[in-house]
Design a protein around this motif. Structure first.
Motif, PDB file in Angstrom:
ATOM      1  N   TYR A  74     -19.557  13.703  35.224  1.00  9.63           N
ATOM      2  CA  TYR A  74     -18.418  13.671  36.154  1.00  9.63           C
ATOM      3  C   TYR A  74     -18.181  12.271  36.718  1.00  9.63           C
ATOM      4  O   TYR A  74     -17.059  11.757  36.696  1.00  9.63           O
ATOM      5  CB  TYR A  74     -18.675  14.691  37.272  1.00  9.63           C
ATOM      6  CG  TYR A  74     -17.632  14.702  38.353  1.00  9.63           C
ATOM      7  CD1 TYR A  74     -16.310  15.023  38.068  1.00  9.63           C
ATOM      8  CD2 TYR A  74     -17.965  14.386  39.678  1.00  9.63           C
ATOM      9  CE1 TYR A  74     -15.345  15.030  39.065  1.00  9.63           C
ATOM     10  CE2 TYR A  74     -17.011  14.398  40.677  1.00  9.63           C
ATOM     11  CZ  TYR A  74     -15.705  14.722  40.374  1.00  9.63           C
ATOM     12  OH  TYR A  74     -14.749  14.724  41.355  1.00  9.63           O
ATOM     13  N   TRP A 276     -36.072   2.529  42.970  1.00  6.31           N
ATOM     14  CA  TRP A 276     -34.745   2.208  43.509  1.00  6.31           C
ATOM     15  C   TRP A 276     -34.549   0.702  43.686  1.00  6.31           C
ATOM     16  O   TRP A 276     -33.458   0.180  43.445  1.00  6.31           O
ATOM     17  CB  TRP A 276     -34.501   2.934  44.845  1.00  6.31           C
ATOM     18  CG  TRP A 276     -33.939   4.309  44.637  1.00  6.31           C
ATOM     19  CD1 TRP A 276     -34.618   5.485  44.654  1.00  6.31           C
ATOM     20  CD2 TRP A 276     -32.574   4.635  44.349  1.00  6.31           C
ATOM     21  NE1 TRP A 276     -33.765   6.524  44.396  1.00  6.31           N
ATOM     22  CE2 TRP A 276     -32.508   6.036  44.217  1.00  6.31           C
ATOM     23  CE3 TRP A 276     -31.410   3.888  44.201  1.00  6.31           C
ATOM     24  CZ2 TRP A 276     -31.321   6.709  43.932  1.00  6.31           C
ATOM     25  CZ3 TRP A 276     -30.212   4.551  43.918  1.00  6.31           C
ATOM     26  CH2 TRP A 276     -30.176   5.936  43.790  1.00  6.31           C
ATOM     27  N   LEU A 280     -31.279  -0.582  41.387  1.00  6.07           N
ATOM     28  CA  LEU A 280     -30.050  -1.119  41.994  1.00  6.07           C
ATOM     29  C   LEU A 280     -29.701  -2.484  41.408  1.00  6.07           C
ATOM     30  O   LEU A 280     -28.527  -2.838  41.280  1.00  6.07           O
ATOM     31  CB  LEU A 280     -30.206  -1.204  43.516  1.00  6.07           C
ATOM     32  CG  LEU A 280     -30.148   0.144  44.242  1.00  6.07           C
ATOM     33  CD1 LEU A 280     -30.757   0.043  45.639  1.00  6.07           C
ATOM     34  CD2 LEU A 280     -28.708   0.646  44.340  1.00  6.07           C
ATOM     35  N   TYR A 283     -27.067  -3.284  38.485  1.00  3.79           N
ATOM     36  CA  TYR A 283     -25.640  -3.617  38.647  1.00  3.79           C
ATOM     37  C   TYR A 283     -25.408  -5.116  38.441  1.00  3.79           C
ATOM     38  O   TYR A 283     -24.311  -5.538  38.095  1.00  3.79           O
ATOM     39  CB  TYR A 283     -25.160  -3.220  40.044  1.00  3.79           C
ATOM     40  CG  TYR A 283     -25.233  -1.732  40.335  1.00  3.79           C
ATOM     41  CD1 TYR A 283     -24.950  -0.791  39.357  1.00  3.79           C
ATOM     42  CD2 TYR A 283     -25.565  -1.260  41.604  1.00  3.79           C
ATOM     43  CE1 TYR A 283     -24.998   0.574  39.623  1.00  3.79           C
ATOM     44  CE2 TYR A 283     -25.617   0.098  41.887  1.00  3.79           C
ATOM     45  CZ  TYR A 283     -25.339   1.009  40.889  1.00  3.79           C
ATOM     46  OH  TYR A 283     -25.384   2.354  41.160  1.00  3.79           O
ATOM     47  N   ILE A 311     -20.472   6.523  43.124  1.00  3.23           N
ATOM     48  CA  ILE A 311     -21.754   7.261  43.167  1.00  3.23           C
ATOM     49  C   ILE A 311     -21.512   8.672  43.692  1.00  3.23           C
ATOM     50  O   ILE A 311     -20.450   8.951  44.269  1.00  3.23           O
ATOM     51  CB  ILE A 311     -22.757   6.568  44.127  1.00  3.23           C
ATOM     52  CG1 ILE A 311     -22.126   6.416  45.537  1.00  3.23           C
ATOM     53  CG2 ILE A 311     -23.199   5.223  43.595  1.00  3.23           C
ATOM     54  CD1 ILE A 311     -23.140   6.123  46.615  1.00  3.23           C
ATOM     55  N   ASP A 314     -25.118  12.029  47.293  1.00  3.94           N
ATOM     56  CA  ASP A 314     -26.558  12.116  47.546  1.00  3.94           C
ATOM     57  C   ASP A 314     -27.246  10.758  47.529  1.00  3.94           C
ATOM     58  O   ASP A 314     -28.364  10.636  48.035  1.00  3.94           O
ATOM     59  CB  ASP A 314     -27.237  13.045  46.519  1.00  3.94           C
ATOM     60  CG  ASP A 314     -26.907  12.690  45.079  1.00  3.94           C
ATOM     61  OD1 ASP A 314     -25.910  12.011  44.846  1.00  3.94           O
ATOM     62  OD2 ASP A 314     -27.669  13.106  44.187  1.00  3.94           O
ATOM     63  N   HIS A 319     -27.065   3.069  48.487  1.00  7.74           N
ATOM     64  CA  HIS A 319     -26.012   2.106  48.141  1.00  7.74           C
ATOM     65  C   HIS A 319     -25.335   1.469  49.353  1.00  7.74           C
ATOM     66  O   HIS A 319     -24.852   0.345  49.262  1.00  7.74           O
ATOM     67  CB  HIS A 319     -24.946   2.794  47.278  1.00  7.74           C
ATOM     68  CG  HIS A 319     -25.408   3.032  45.871  1.00  7.74           C
ATOM     69  ND1 HIS A 319     -26.229   4.072  45.528  1.00  7.74           N
ATOM     70  CD2 HIS A 319     -25.195   2.323  44.731  1.00  7.74           C
ATOM     71  CE1 HIS A 319     -26.487   4.015  44.229  1.00  7.74           C
ATOM     72  NE2 HIS A 319     -25.874   2.969  43.720  1.00  7.74           N
ATOM     73  N   GLY A 342     -18.110  13.970  45.636  1.00 11.07           N
ATOM     74  CA  GLY A 342     -18.820  15.217  45.925  1.00 11.07           C
ATOM     75  C   GLY A 342     -19.583  15.732  44.715  1.00 11.07           C
ATOM     76  O   GLY A 342     -19.703  15.047  43.698  1.00 11.07           O
ATOM     77  N   PHE A 343     -20.091  16.941  44.841  1.00 12.50           N
ATOM     78  CA  PHE A 343     -20.896  17.534  43.767  1.00 12.50           C
ATOM     79  C   PHE A 343     -20.099  18.564  42.975  1.00 12.50           C
ATOM     80  O   PHE A 343     -19.275  19.290  43.533  1.00 12.50           O
ATOM     81  CB  PHE A 343     -22.092  18.285  44.351  1.00 12.50           C
ATOM     82  CG  PHE A 343     -23.143  17.394  44.955  1.00 12.50           C
ATOM     83  CD1 PHE A 343     -23.353  16.109  44.479  1.00 12.50           C
ATOM     84  CD2 PHE A 343     -23.940  17.863  45.983  1.00 12.50           C
ATOM     85  CE1 PHE A 343     -24.327  15.297  45.033  1.00 12.50           C
ATOM     86  CE2 PHE A 343     -24.921  17.066  46.535  1.00 12.50           C
ATOM     87  CZ  PHE A 343     -25.114  15.782  46.059  1.00 12.50           C
ATOM     88  N   LYS A 350     -25.749  22.437  44.168  1.00 15.04           N
ATOM     89  CA  LYS A 350     -25.519  21.255  43.345  1.00 15.04           C
ATOM     90  C   LYS A 350     -26.049  21.516  41.935  1.00 15.04           C
ATOM     91  O   LYS A 350     -27.179  21.964  41.761  1.00 15.04           O
ATOM     92  CB  LYS A 350     -26.249  20.048  43.949  1.00 15.04           C
ATOM     93  CG  LYS A 350     -26.056  18.791  43.142  1.00 15.04           C
ATOM     94  CD  LYS A 350     -26.963  17.689  43.617  1.00 15.04           C
ATOM     95  CE  LYS A 350     -26.834  16.485  42.707  1.00 15.04           C
ATOM     96  NZ  LYS A 350     -27.931  15.558  42.846  1.00 15.04           N
TER      97      LYS A 350
END
Ligand code: MSP
Length: 597
Positions: A74, A276, A280, A283, A311, A314, A319, A342-343, A350
């Motif tokens: 998505y 994480w 990150l 990018y 993103i 969640d 970010h 959204g999800f 979810k």
């Protein structure tokens, strides 16, 4: 995957004992192991000024614990629509996606498959690439966090932050959710310390780690958010971020002593960099040119800062809080915008691999085709809100919009043109529409679609384009060119002009919907007698009335979108464009009941 946050408490995890070895409780700068970059200042200036008209857009880097599901697809479909729209505007787009391959969760997934981590990562990363091909995803860069250029850049970044005095060692104790790859606040956990997203118990962990001094950036972050309220989108998510920051930022651990599968800390091989803090940086490392030395300076001068990080909600905290502070510490510009969508949910939960309630994008593409999948999720789920999937609704929507409103309009017009005008346009579309306000209506709707694309209101953009199809159908039915042809003479001439008008409308729809349905748009263009090169050279300027010229020969009419067979035909009849929109508010309200929305 990272979880929904219990906002304030997570940034102030009260159960975690944070005991810096330094008895004064202040961040203790470590010894500098690599030479400090003398270009720190230049680095900052370069990236904020030389970006010109380039538009760097990113999806999250997807975990490779399991193959992609519709939830991961998505974000990427939405990013692709935005990238294609920006390219139509003439921007130099750099669309970045990729895979997040380090950390405990991935190592465990590999082990469960009986694979070594890198073999497992190769396999799953390839599955993402294959899906992106099947979904017509036009990414420019695919970064894997196991790429050597990425590792080099992460280490350089770490050294810059270290040189700034923002990294120190301390003991850490807390409850860790491996699926989220995140320490949790006890208050947000369910019974038996279960993670509310993955419904699995968190592990109690205690280790000595390296910490990033996030708290030092409290004020700067507050200022940055105040100065640029558009930084977090949709705007309602900004409040959430502001309240996290206001609640007080706590330093966070950026290394793991117990995890081998990761990038070693430059000065201490007994620890690896927290997944994480590593991912990150993808990018930026994605921007690094293959031919050049992989370093921060080269990478940022190729387009940083990003115009947009797309993103799921969640991972907003990573970010919109951690990442900007990390960038400030390293002296780099902040991305211009972070959009948290959204999800996709199933039964209100979810959709995700960990819960096993996923929808297989491959299966959907195989059954219904790429355009249908892309169109449905972008049209049906308001970008920013949650949305539930139903197969019945999927079939109804794509049949009503793509097969009927657009496909059928084109097909019946081409049929009439073949029968009455040897498939050849009698005049230019500009001449055909002279003095006809229909053309003005179409132009207004095109402007509306553009505005919605620019605002990332993808569903509304689709709606505006569909409305062009609706007015086209209305015009056709009202003018009834088939009976005008029967009258002959001037009536017949008028009918021939009407067909040009409708075909021009179909041409404009093709361009205006191209960001969402690139293959369908090409099939429409092909039917209108254009070559692939002409289609590939199209810009948003081609949504202006006047593209079709007299004498242009159309292709043999054939349906551009095959109707999907549906057992619940009766329901289908109830789906008109207007109805779809009205029901959306209610549907979305229901979907918002999803925890953490
Ligand atoms: N690896 C991290 C991101 C690192 S970015 C530097 C991660 N990966 S993930 O695979 O778990 O999730 C990637 C994205 O997919 C997230 O934006 C997440 O919100 C999105 N989705 C995963 N499931 C989803 C749904 N069911 N619905 C919509 N998007 C969801 O987090």
């Amino acid at each position: 995957m990272a979880a929904r946050m219990n906002t304030l408490s997570l940034l102030n995890p009260s159960h975690v004992s944070l005991r810096p070895r330094d008895s004064r409780f202040s961040p203790r700068p470590l010894r500098f192991y690599s030479s400090p970059n003398p270009n720190r200042r230049a680095l900052f200036c370069t990236c904020s000024t030389t970006n010109g008209e380039s538009f760097v857009l990113t999806t999250p880097l997807y975990y490779v614990n399991a193959p992609p599901h519709m939830g991961s697809a998505y974000t990427t479909i939405a990013a692709d629509a935005i990238a294609r729209f920006q390219r139509l505007l003439g921007k130099k787009v750099i669309f970045i996606t990729g895979t997040d391959e380090h950390g405990e969760k991935i190592a465990a997934a590999a082990m469960a498959q009986g694979s070594i981590p890198l073999d497992h990562c190769n396999l799953i990363s390839q599955a993402y690439k294959t899906l992106w091909k099947d979904l017509d995803i036009s990414y420019d860069k695919f970064i894997r966090t196991t790429d050597s250029k990425h590792e080099a850049i992460v280490k350089e970044f770490y050294s810059r932050v270290l040189a700034k005095g923002d990294i120190y060692q301390a003991d850490y104790e807390g409850l860790y959710c491996v699926n989220c790859e995140e320490y949790k606040d006890e208050k947000e956990l369910l019974e038996n310390n279960c993670c509310p997203v993955h419904l699995k118990p968190c592990d109690s962990r205690k280790e000595e780690n390296y910490f990033f001094a996030l708290s030092k950036y409290q004020k700067s972050l507050e200022e940055a958010l105040n100065k640029n309220p558009n930084f977090v989108q949709p705007s309602f998510r900004l409040n959430e971020v502001q309240s996290w920051v206001k609640g007080g930022l706590r330093d966070f651990s950026i290394s793991r002593a117990s995890v081998d599968w990761g990038i070693p800390i430059p000065n201490d091989r007994s620890q690896t960099i927290y997944v994480w803090f590593d991912a990150l940086l993808g990018y930026i490392s994605a921007l690094s040119d293959e031919q050049e030395q992989p370093d921060l300076l080269n990478a940022v001068s190729s387009g940083w800062p990003a115009a947009l990080h797309l993103i799921g909600k969640d991972i907003l905290r990573f970010h919109a809080v951690y990442w900007p502070a990390m960038l400030m510490s390293a002296g780099l510009s902040l991305p211009k915008m972070v959009f948290g969508h959204g999800f996709l949910t199933k039964d209100g939960m979810k959709m995700g691999k960990s819960l096993g309630n996923t929808l297989e994008p491959n299966e959907l593409v195989h059954r219904f085709g790429t355009d249908a999948v892309r169109y449905f999720f972008l049209r049906e789920v308001e970008f920013g809100s949650d949305g539930d999937y139903s197969e019945e609704r999927f079939i109804n929507i794509v049949n009503a919009h793509l097969a009927n409103t657009i496909g059928n309009l084109l097909n019946r017009t081409l049929g009439l043109l073949k029968k009455n005008c040897q498939s050849t346009l009698v005049v230019d579309s500009t001449t055909a529409a002279e003095g006809n306000e229909f053309k003005d209506n179409v132009e207004k709707l095109v402007d509306k679609a553009r505005m919605h694309y620019e605002n990332l209101s993808l569903s509304s953009a689709c709606e505006a384009v569909l409305e062009i199809g609706n007015v086209g159908n209305f015009y056709m039915d009202e003018r009834a060119p088939w009976s005008l042809f029967k009258q002959g003479g001037t009536a017949s001439e008028a009918a021939a002009k009407d067909l040009v008008i409708i075909l021009e409308t179909a041409r404009i729809i093709a361009i205006a919907l191209l960001p969402v349905t690139p293959s369908l748009s090409w099939r429409i263009y092909e039917q209108l007698g254009y070559s692939r090169d002409q289609f590939d050279a199209a810009t948003w300027g081609d949504t202006k009335w006047g593209g079709l010229k007299g004498g242009q020969v159309m292709a043999q009419p054939k349906p551009v979108f095959a109707r999907i067979e549906n057992q619940t035909e009766a329901v289908d009849k109830g789906v008109a464009v207007g109805k779809t929109m009205k029901s959306k508010g209610k549907k979305m309200k229901q979907a918002q009941q999803v925890a953490g929305a």
